[in-house]
Structure formats: structure tokens, C-alpha cells
Write an enzyme that holds these catalytic residues in place. Sequence first.
Site, short mmCIF file in Angstrom:
data_model
loop_
_atom_site.label_atom_id
_atom_site.label_comp_id
_atom_site.label_asym_id
_atom_site.label_seq_id
_atom_site.Cartn_x
_atom_site.Cartn_y
_atom_site.Cartn_z
N ASP A 1 -3.24 5.96 47.95
CA ASP A 1 -3.57 6.90 46.88
C ASP A 1 -2.32 7.35 46.14
O ASP A 1 -1.37 7.87 46.74
CB ASP A 1 -4.26 8.16 47.45
CG ASP A 1 -5.67 7.89 47.96
OD1 ASP A 1 -6.22 6.80 47.71
OD2 ASP A 1 -6.24 8.79 48.61
N ASP B 1 1.88 3.46 50.88
CA ASP B 1 0.80 4.42 50.81
C ASP B 1 -0.21 3.86 49.81
O ASP B 1 0.13 2.96 49.03
CB ASP B 1 1.34 5.78 50.36
CG ASP B 1 0.24 6.81 50.24
OD1 ASP B 1 -0.55 6.97 51.19
OD2 ASP B 1 0.17 7.47 49.18
#
Length: 178
Positions: free
Chosen positions: A48, A46
Site C-alpha cells: 500500500d 511494502d
Amino acid sequence: HPLVPNPLTLLLIPLLTSIILTLSDSFPSSMPLRSPPPTLKLIAFDLDGTLWSPDMYMLWPGGSPFTKITSTLLKDTLGKDVRLLGCTGEVLDLCSSSDVVVAWVSCTDEPSWALECSKLFSTPSAKTVRSSCDIPCVYKSDKRVHFSELKEKTNFEYGEMLFFDNEERNIKNVQGLG
């Protein structure tokens, strides 16, 4: 001021080093293994909160364009810091030096900002963070959709993929895949 590393990144380097050494040709054949090593073909990250902070939506009403201050620090249009977390650069360099495919699975609110940041951040080997990613899946969607796309593009089984995310709900969302 010293950065406080993301707890995930503190685990990442030893884990990835162990996995990559286990799967590489340089792994000493005289070292006995209790069971065959897993076949790791893809590592998905991922963005963020996992590779950098803050999440892109936290920069509203600022955001793009970003200015590079250092290899691990950017400023948005309002002067807010965006930092590459902990040992992210080292981890991406380690992954890039292996046969493992690196993917991003991000449902960031601002995909174009994330892409811009990835082109500005750089690793210790002076590669951009963007160049360390083989397959970017950066768009608003469920993580299962991202992983379905990865499986379709690579023909890898879900059990051959490793996923890192700072949000437990995302991990639980894909946990049943394999």
C-alpha cells in the site's frame, strides 16, 4: 491523464539496475570497483502506497471484488480507482530477471484484497504482480516480525536485504536490524 510517479519509483529503476548489473555475470569485469559490491540477496517491498495506491483501508466501504481495467488500473466494487504506481511493473520485471529474491512485507488492513489486486495487476512482460513475488509476508504485524520471518525462511542476513516503503516509521522500525 498522465500518472504522477511515486518519488520512490523514480529512484528505484536506476538504483535496482545499478545493483543488479553490479551483481550479475554481465557486469564488465574490466570496470574497476573501488570496493566490493554489497551482497544483495533480497528486495522487500511494502504494498500500500509503495507498489499501488490507494491503501486498501482507503477503499472502505468498497473494496473487493476488483475489476481489471488495464494492466495498471483496477476498480473496486464502488468504482474507486486502484493504480499500480509509476514504474512498479518495470521494477518487478527487472527484479524477476535477476537472482534477487523478491518479498512483500505488508501490514495492510485488507490482506485478501491486496492478494486479489496483486493477481489482477500485470507488469510490461505480462506477468502478474503476484507472480513476481517469491515470499509474501502480508498480514497485520510489525515490520520487524515480517523481516524475522524472511530471515528464517531464507537464512539471509538483514544486511543482505533491501527494503522499500513509503512510510518513514516502517523504515525506522527495521533500520536497526542490519
